[in-house]
Design a protein around this motif. Structure first.
Motif, PDB file in Angstrom:
ATOM      1  N   LYS A  53       0.835  -1.203   0.000  1.00 39.59           N
ATOM      2  CA  LYS A  53       0.000   0.000   0.000  1.00 39.59           C
ATOM      3  C   LYS A  53       0.874   1.259   0.000  1.00 39.59           C
ATOM      4  N   ASN A  54       1.385   1.567  -1.169  1.00 40.19           N
ATOM      5  CA  ASN A  54       2.380   2.650  -1.284  1.00 40.19           C
ATOM      6  C   ASN A  54       1.848   4.024  -0.879  1.00 40.19           C
ATOM      7  N   GLN A  55       0.506   4.185  -1.035  1.00 38.51           N
ATOM      8  CA  GLN A  55      -0.046   5.505  -0.730  1.00 38.51           C
ATOM      9  C   GLN A  55       0.193   5.883   0.730  1.00 38.51           C
ATOM     10  N   LEU A  56       0.429   4.880   1.565  1.00 39.16           N
ATOM     11  CA  LEU A  56       0.590   5.174   2.987  1.00 39.16           C
ATOM     12  C   LEU A  56       1.843   5.983   3.292  1.00 39.16           C
ATOM     13  N   PHE A  57       2.706   6.083   2.313  1.00 37.28           N
ATOM     14  CA  PHE A  57       3.933   6.862   2.532  1.00 37.28           C
ATOM     15  C   PHE A  57       3.598   8.290   2.996  1.00 37.28           C
ATOM     16  N   GLY A  58       2.581   8.851   2.351  1.00 35.72           N
ATOM     17  CA  GLY A  58       2.145  10.203   2.703  1.00 35.72           C
ATOM     18  C   GLY A  58       1.707  10.308   4.157  1.00 35.72           C
ATOM     19  N   PHE A  59       1.120   9.245   4.639  1.00 36.92           N
ATOM     20  CA  PHE A  59       0.682   9.232   6.038  1.00 36.92           C
ATOM     21  C   PHE A  59       1.879   9.427   6.978  1.00 36.92           C
ATOM     22  N   PHE A  60       2.981   8.704   6.675  1.00 36.38           N
ATOM     23  CA  PHE A  60       4.165   8.817   7.534  1.00 36.38           C
ATOM     24  C   PHE A  60       4.779  10.222   7.453  1.00 36.38           C
ATOM     25  N   VAL A  61       4.813  10.759   6.229  1.00 40.74           N
ATOM     26  CA  VAL A  61       5.337  12.123   6.070  1.00 40.74           C
ATOM     27  C   VAL A  61       4.503  13.082   6.917  1.00 40.74           C
ATOM     28  N   GLY A  62       3.170  12.923   6.825  1.00 36.53           N
ATOM     29  CA  GLY A  62       2.262  13.786   7.570  1.00 36.53           C
ATOM     30  C   GLY A  62       2.499  13.711   9.067  1.00 36.53           C
ATOM     31  N   GLN A  63       2.718  12.489   9.560  1.00 37.42           N
ATOM     32  CA  GLN A  63       2.935  12.312  10.995  1.00 37.42           C
ATOM     33  C   GLN A  63       4.215  13.020  11.455  1.00 37.42           C
ATOM     34  N   VAL A  64       5.268  12.891  10.650  1.00 32.24           N
ATOM     35  CA  VAL A  64       6.535  13.534  11.024  1.00 32.24           C
ATOM     36  C   VAL A  64       6.356  15.061  11.019  1.00 32.24           C
ATOM     37  N   MET A  65       5.639  15.565  10.013  1.00 36.00           N
ATOM     38  CA  MET A  65       5.400  17.007   9.936  1.00 36.00           C
ATOM     39  C   MET A  65       4.599  17.466  11.151  1.00 36.00           C
ATOM     40  N   LYS A  66       3.636  16.626  11.550  1.00 36.37           N
ATOM     41  CA  LYS A  66       2.796  16.979  12.686  1.00 36.37           C
ATOM     42  C   LYS A  66       3.653  17.067  13.960  1.00 36.37           C
ATOM     43  N   GLU A  67       4.501  16.060  14.134  1.00 35.70           N
ATOM     44  CA  GLU A  67       5.376  16.034  15.314  1.00 35.70           C
ATOM     45  C   GLU A  67       6.283  17.260  15.373  1.00 35.70           C
TER      46      GLU A  67
END
Ligand code: ADP
Ligand code: MG
Length: 480
Positions: free
Chosen positions: A447-461
């Motif tokens: 599920k490659n689209q999930l990459f964006g999720f991880f980027v988002g989490q790091v940005m949020k942190e």
């Protein structure tokens, strides 16, 4: 009406009056200031007392020449003034001093969206006073009119186009460009609503393919660009209806009523001979030397069309360049930011984006905000140097508009500088990956689209402060 429209060609010529921004009147020393006590700016010349003599204001001529040159006109070596006779209570002399057969500017043109619109002439004249109709101001039993002569003698430049326009849109674009020009060269406020620029639209129709112009009606009283377009559209339909019913359009002056959205007849149109023009005996013909013209030519500021072209050569889209030039305050601000060495594209993104949105919301001009060109240039350089991200820039620009705080101060006090330290980002990314095992599993199963999720989490942190490029690289490394 739409299919009937296809049968006819529309012909439009505009007469535009621009109030010239001189301190004093065209033939008298009275101030031209707006909003003063009625009849307080009225010396005997303005009042038309017998025996007084008009004295031509040189600054009016300077502005006339400057405008003519900006409109690609020739400035004849000689021009003269004429009397145009008519009676009106706001014209105490019984005649207006104007220019008839020897105007100050002739044979110009403006290129509008690639089409050349001829400018027949532009001539100097004096404005009349103002009638204040009491009956229409809500006082029921006082239907009388008052005369205020403060405006009498204010210099006007009447710019007459050739009948070269073929649609309401073309007429509007011509008028907008004319307004831009007089504002940029500093001769007129160009404010249609307040009447410092006024437009009479001459409109006629003829069968498609014909080259014999129809009889025109002249529409007065259009106070905005939208009203100009509406008035012309209405008038086209009115004339088509008359012709379709076998009637004839009569030459007349009609008034546009923007509330009822229709024109109504005001008076039959005078021909020139009705005014009994004759040379003004109290003023000598004016000799305009080539030195004088060249001196003014040398002072010509950058014109709107040149500004647009320069912006486009800096990489702005035609749309952005047009929108910025349309708003002189923004263009002058943008020029200052550019002069400080800021990246044009980043600057224009802020101006067209956050800044324009803010101005729209607050109904302010850029000069009314606390943002300075220096502060915007600094903000842009912080982004260029990657001290802050573009997103952080978008967040703090609002504070800068409201408070006038320099970007560097906000970044420092709020700790907003961008994290480019890969060690720190790696640590946070690691934590994000560890605390989301399910997502990691899904990602690894394709599920490659999930990459964006991880980027988002790091940005949020990191509250948006992490360098996005570094985040991408590090996450790719960790997630494999
Ligand atoms: P006036 O000063 O009496 O209004 P002008 O001959 O100076 O008359 O023309 C005024 C304006 O009318 C000009 O802008 C001209 O281009 C325009 N015009 C002249 N004839 C026509 C026509 N048949 N249809 C539309 N516009 C016209
Ligand atoms: Mg006219």
């Amino acid at each position: 009406m739409e299919n009937l429209r296809d049968k006819y060609e529309v012909v439009i010529g505009l007469e535009v009056h621009a109030q010239l921004k001189t301190k004093s009147k065209i033939f008298a020393p009275d101030s031209t200031e707006f909003g003063q006590e009625p009849n307080s700016l009225t010396c005997p010349i303005t009042l038309g007392m017998p025996g007084v003599l008009p004295v031509l204001n040189k600054e009016v001529v300077n502005m006339g020449i400057l405008t003519g040159l900006a409109l690609n006109c020739s400035i004849p070596e000689r021009c003269k003034f004429d009397r145009k006779q008519y009676f009106y209570p706001d014209l105490p002399k019984g005649y207006q001093i104007s220019q008839y057969d020897e105007p100050i500017c002739v044979n110009g043109y403006l290129d509008i969206d690639g089409k050349r619109i001829g400018i027949t002439r532009a001539h100097l004249e004096e404005d009349a006073g103002k009638l204040v109709h009491m009956g229409s101001s809500g006082i029921a039993d006082s239907s009388y009119s008052l005369v205020d002569l403060n405006r009498a003698g204010t210099p006007l430049l009447e710019i007459v186009s050739e009948p070269d326009m073929r649609s309401a849109q073309e007429a509007r674009r011509y008028m907008e460009e004319l307004r831009n020009i007089v504002r940029y060269i500093g001769v007129c406020d160009g404010n249609l609503e307040e009447g410092s620029m006024r437009c009479d639209a001459n409109i006629s129709i003829m069968p498609k393919g014909s080259d014999v112009f129809g009889t025109r009606a002249e529409i007065k009283n259009v106070n905005s660009f939208a009203a100009l377009e509406r008035a012309i559209e209405y008038e086209i339909d009115r004339q088509i209806e008359i012709v379709e019913e076998g009637g004839e359009v009569v030459q007349e002056t009609r008034l546009w009523d923007d509330n009822s959205r229709e024109t109504r007849s005001m008076r039959g149109k005078e021909d020139a001979h009705d005014y009994r023009y004759f040379p003004e005996p109290d003023l000598m013909p004016l000799k305009i030397s080539r030195e004088w013209v060249n001196e003014i030519k040398d002072k010509m500021p950058e014109l709107p069309s040149q500004k647009r072209e320069r912006y486009m050569s800096l990489g702005l889209s035609e749309y952005d360049a047009t929108v910025i030039v349309e708003q002189m305050g923004l263009a002058l601000f943008f020029d200052k930011v550019l002069a400080l060495g800021a990246n044009p594209k980043t600057a224009v993104n802020f101006i067209m984006g956050e800044i324009s949105a803010y101005l729209k919301e607050t109904h302010e001009e850029i000069s009314e905000t606390k943002l300075t060109p220096e502060n915007l240039a600094e903000l842009i350089s912080l982004i260029e140097k990657k001290t802050i991200s573009n997103n952080i820039g978008k967040q703090i620009i609002i504070d800068m508009l409201k408070e006038g705080t320099p970007a560097s101060k906000i970044v420092e006090s709020k700790g907003l500088s961008q994290i480019s330290d890969t060690g720190a980002i790696k640590e946070i990314a690691q934590k994000v990956v560890e605390s989301n095992p399910d997502q990691v599993a899904k990602y690894k199963s394709g599920k490659n689209q999930l990459f964006g999720f991880f980027v988002g989490q790091v940005m949020k942190e990191t509250k948006g402060r992490a360098n996005p490029q570094a985040v991408n690289e590090i996450l790719k490394e960790i997630l494999g």
